[in-house]
Each structure stands twice: as C-alpha cells, then as structure tokens.
Write a protein that holds these residues in place. Structure first.
Motif, mmCIF file in Angstrom:
data_model
loop_
_atom_site.group_PDB
_atom_site.id
_atom_site.type_symbol
_atom_site.label_atom_id
_atom_site.label_comp_id
_atom_site.label_asym_id
_atom_site.label_seq_id
_atom_site.Cartn_x
_atom_site.Cartn_y
_atom_site.Cartn_z
ATOM 1 N N UNK A 210 0.767 -1.273 0.110
ATOM 2 C CA UNK A 210 -0.003 -0.049 0.050
ATOM 3 C C UNK A 210 0.850 1.348 -0.013
ATOM 4 N N UNK A 211 0.182 2.401 -0.473
ATOM 5 C CA UNK A 211 0.991 3.589 -0.394
ATOM 6 C C UNK A 211 1.550 3.951 1.170
ATOM 7 N N UNK A 212 2.667 4.578 1.029
ATOM 8 C CA UNK A 212 3.684 4.724 2.340
ATOM 9 C C UNK A 212 3.675 6.353 2.417
ATOM 10 N N UNK A 213 2.761 6.825 3.423
ATOM 11 C CA UNK A 213 2.540 8.053 3.454
ATOM 12 C C UNK A 213 3.793 8.653 4.375
ATOM 13 N N UNK A 214 4.394 9.955 3.820
ATOM 14 C CA UNK A 214 5.526 10.604 4.466
ATOM 15 C C UNK A 214 4.872 11.961 4.748
ATOM 16 N N UNK A 253 20.431 7.806 17.831
ATOM 17 C CA UNK A 253 20.015 7.187 16.721
ATOM 18 C C UNK A 253 19.005 8.200 15.825
ATOM 19 N N UNK A 254 19.584 9.334 15.329
ATOM 20 C CA UNK A 254 19.092 10.137 14.931
ATOM 21 C C UNK A 254 18.640 10.001 13.483
ATOM 22 N N UNK A 255 17.420 9.916 13.068
ATOM 23 C CA UNK A 255 17.049 9.701 11.508
ATOM 24 C C UNK A 255 15.870 10.245 11.143
ATOM 25 N N UNK A 256 15.746 10.835 9.741
ATOM 26 C CA UNK A 256 14.977 11.801 9.404
ATOM 27 C C UNK A 256 13.685 10.633 8.881
ATOM 28 N N UNK A 257 12.450 11.032 9.016
ATOM 29 C CA UNK A 257 11.421 10.306 8.626
ATOM 30 C C UNK A 257 11.605 9.412 7.297
ATOM 31 N N UNK A 258 12.122 10.309 6.509
ATOM 32 C CA UNK A 258 12.052 9.488 5.213
ATOM 33 C C UNK A 258 13.183 8.558 4.983
ATOM 34 N N UNK A 259 14.537 8.678 6.034
ATOM 35 C CA UNK A 259 15.428 7.683 5.950
ATOM 36 C C UNK A 259 14.646 6.462 6.508
ATOM 37 N N UNK A 260 13.944 6.575 7.815
ATOM 38 C CA UNK A 260 13.239 5.421 8.344
ATOM 39 C C UNK A 260 12.555 4.595 7.220
#
Ligand SMILES: NC(=O)c1ccc[n+]([C@@H]2O[C@H](COP(=O)([O-])OP(=O)(O)OC[C@H]3O[C@@H](n4cnc5c(N)ncnc54)[C@H](O)[C@@H]3O)[C@@H](O)[C@H]2O)c1
Length: 352
Positions: A210-214, A253-260
């Motif tokens: 399904x679509x992955x909303x960011x 563990x800093x990550x952007x939402x897009x990276x996750x």
C-alpha cells in the motif's frame, strides 16, 4: 518487589511488564483501561504466572485507583497509561486532557495518601516513576540536543498534556515529598507497537504493497530507541534513580522520517521480495500541523548515574522489528482490521 504498572497493555507498558516479571523477578499489577491502543495479547508470555495480575480500570477513577493501592500494597509505581498518539490529539484532544493530566493527578493523589501511611523503611524504598516524552521540550534546530534542564515548549495537544503531567508529578515531590522521578524519552520502536505510529504503519503498508505516507518532505528528525532498552532504563530508575530528578533516555540514533521509511522498504525487499522495489510506494502527504522539526537527546545523566545505555543499533533493531511484524500477523490483524485501518488522522477538516 511489587510494581503497580499503569498502561501495561500498551506498547511500552507491556515491555516493562514482561521485563519486570521475566528478567527482574518482580511482581507486577497491571492497571489498564484497555483503550483502542491496548492489546492483552502482548502479555501472553507472563499472563497466568504467579508474578502477574491484571486490573481493568480507568486511572481517572479516584476511588478505584485508591482501592488498588491498599489491595496490592505496591513498593513502586511505573506510570505509563496515557493517550499517546499526536495525530489523534490534533483530531480530538479531550481524552488527552482527561487521561494525561487528570489521570496523572488522580494517580499522584492516591499514591501520596498511600505513601504517607507506609512505615519509614517502606517509604525509603517507594518510587513513583512518571514516564514522559522528549516532545515536551518542543522542536530543535539542526544542532544541540535536549538536556534535563531544557525549558518546556510543547507544540501539540499531546505534548502539552504530557508537559502538564510532568509539572504535576514534580510538584507532588516538592510539595508533598512523594518520591517521584520523571523520565523523558525519545521515540520508541520495536515489537507490539500499535500500527498507527510511523514504523509499524509503514511496515504493514509495505508488507501489503500500500501507499507509504510521509508527512511534508520527510525531513523531520527523531532519535529512535528500542522499546526494550527504554524498559530497561525505567527499571534501573526504580533502583538507582534519585527522587525528585528528571532523566532523559535516547538512542543516539537520529534519523529523518524519510530515512526510516526507505530503510524499512529496503529491509522488506530483502526479506520478502515482491513485484517492485517498495521505495516506489512512498508518497509525500500534507504535513502535520505544528510538526516539530527535530528531537535529539543528551542521555549522559542516565548513562553516568544509572549505568544505562542502549544495547541495539537502530539498523539491527529495525530489521528485527520488521521480522517480528512479518511473523506476528495474528497479533496485529485485529488492530489493523477492526480498530485502525491506517487512514490519515490529525489534519484540520479542510485538508482531509
Ligand atoms: N511511544 C513512544 O515513542 C513514547 C516515547 C516516550 C514516552 N512515551 C510515553 O510512554 C507511555 C506509554 O506509551 P505507549 O507508546 O506505550 O502508549 P500506548 O498508546 O501504546 O499505550 C497506552 C496504554 O495506556 C492505557 N490507557 C489509556 N488511557 C487510560 C486510562 N484512562 N486509564 C488506564 N489506562 C489507560 C491504554 O489502554 C494503553 O494500554 C506514555 O505515557 C507515553 O507518553 C511514549
């Protein structure tokens, strides 16, 4: 040791209950109202053991909560019960005010009266751990991180209600001497998380193609901590934490939402290859109102005073979490099919 855990049928609370019973050999009384976010199946590994009891109650019910203290005579409280989802707090804040603020007040009052009647030896042992979030500190720029003395600047109804509850908890220490400790933790991830938060929602949508909303451009940064590392920190607070103090927990563990989201796609493509690379399912959607740009935690106080540190890298923990959701369809199917189907929450009506 007998610990009264509130919200033990939720994501973090269930990890705390399992760890207390299975690893710390403590007894647990789990007090939970069983809202949409609860799942008693998360406690299957300890349900039925002599060290675990469940009580279904609303923490706003003063009479019931007071009765529980005298019935079970706990030597500590770990208070996790809360409405915990930011987007839901934007759609409807009333339950956040009642559970997070009034419920915390109710619990503090019952605990205070019970504590005042304990022998001085039992008073010395007693702790009330109030579990809170780093979101109370607000939004960070590209550098710097939250320390225990960072001023509170909450942005959402959720974080504002948690900030209010932190102030109440510390006021009960300063005014009444109730041995309260406040913990402020970064974003948690891991098994048994209700599938409306970023990581489980993305995993389940990606499994189902399904679509992955960011939200927005995906650049918002969070510091991720595995739920079992958080639970271990909370249990350390019971033994090593100083009353009246705050402790920050984070995963470095800093990550952007897009990276996750892209990392989840890549793990799933490896574990369960499908018709196309899952990164193609990513879709950028209108941002959350008041979306904080970045959270980052300085956990040096917890490291030095508690001897605590995260034990898992985000990459390992995330891969394990994806594998857990792949293997645990019976756990999440009910939530996904009957409680929350993954549709967007938390937008003003005009943006729906
Ligand atoms: N999830 C995170 O990333 C995170 C990070 C830092 C701090 N926290 C805090 O940790 C705590 C637990 O978070 P979670 O993610 O496990 O939440 P969750 O939503 O998964 O679980 C909350 C639990 O509280 C129970 N509950 C809600 N209202 C209640 C009431 N009125 N009376 C009794 N029980 C009630 C629910 O039934 C549920 O079992 C919360 O206080 C939250 O603010 C969460």
């Amino acid at each position: 040791m007998r610990v009264l855990v509130t919200g033990g049928a939720g994501f973090i609370g269930s990890a705390v209950c399992r760890q207390l019973v299975l690893e710390a050999e403590a007894s647990v009384v789990n007090v939970d109202k069983l809202t949409y976010a609860a799942n008693l199946a998360s406690l299957a590994s300890i349900d039925g053991t002599s060290h675990y009891r469940f009580e279904q109650h609303d923490i706003c019910d003063q009479e019931a909560v007071t009765r529980l203290f005298y019935k079970w005579e706990p030597s500590a409280v770990i208070h996790l019960a809360a409405e915990s989802h930011v987007d839901r707090s934007i759609t409807g804040s009333a339950t956040f005010i009642s559970t997070n603020i009034v419920g915390t007040y109710t619990l503090l009052e019952s605990a205070r009266r019970y504590y005042e009647g304990l022998s001085s030896q039992r008073q010395r042992q007693f702790r009330f751990i109030h579990v809170s979030t780093d979101e109370v500190y607000g939004s960070l720029g590209p550098v710097d991180c939250f320390r225990e003395d960072t001023p509170y600047r909450p942005s959402s109804p959720y974080s504002a209600s948690k900030a209010a509850s932190d102030h109440l908890a510390l006021a009960w220490y300063k005014t009444y001497g109730l041995p309260v400790i406040v913990s402020n933790c970064s974003n948690n991830y891991g098994p048994f998380q209700f599938p409306e938060k970023l990581i489980p929602l993305t995993i389940l949508n990606a499994i189902e193609y399904k679509s992955l909303p960011v939200y927005g451009d995906g650049s918002n940064v969070r510091d991720w901590l595995h739920v079992d590392d958080h639970a271990a920190g909370l249990i350390r607070l019971l033994f090593e934490g100083r009353a009246g103090e705050k402790y920050n927990f984070g995963g470095d563990s800093e990550r952007s939402n897009l990276e996750v989201v892209t990392q989840i796609c890549d793990v799933l493509d490896r574990l369960r290859p499908g018709p196309a690379a899952r990164r193609s399912l990513i879709s950028f959607v209108p941002d959350r109102p008041g979306h904080d740009a970045r959270y980052a935690i300085d956990a040096s106080k917890a490291r030095s005073e508690l001897g605590w540190q995260p034990t898992r890298s985000f990459e390992r923990g995330l891969a394990d979490t994806v594998e857990w959701y792949l293997a645990s369809g019976t756990w999440w199917a009910r939530a996904r099919n009957m409680v929350y189907d993954g549709s967007r929450l938390g937008l003003p009506a005009t943006q729906h």
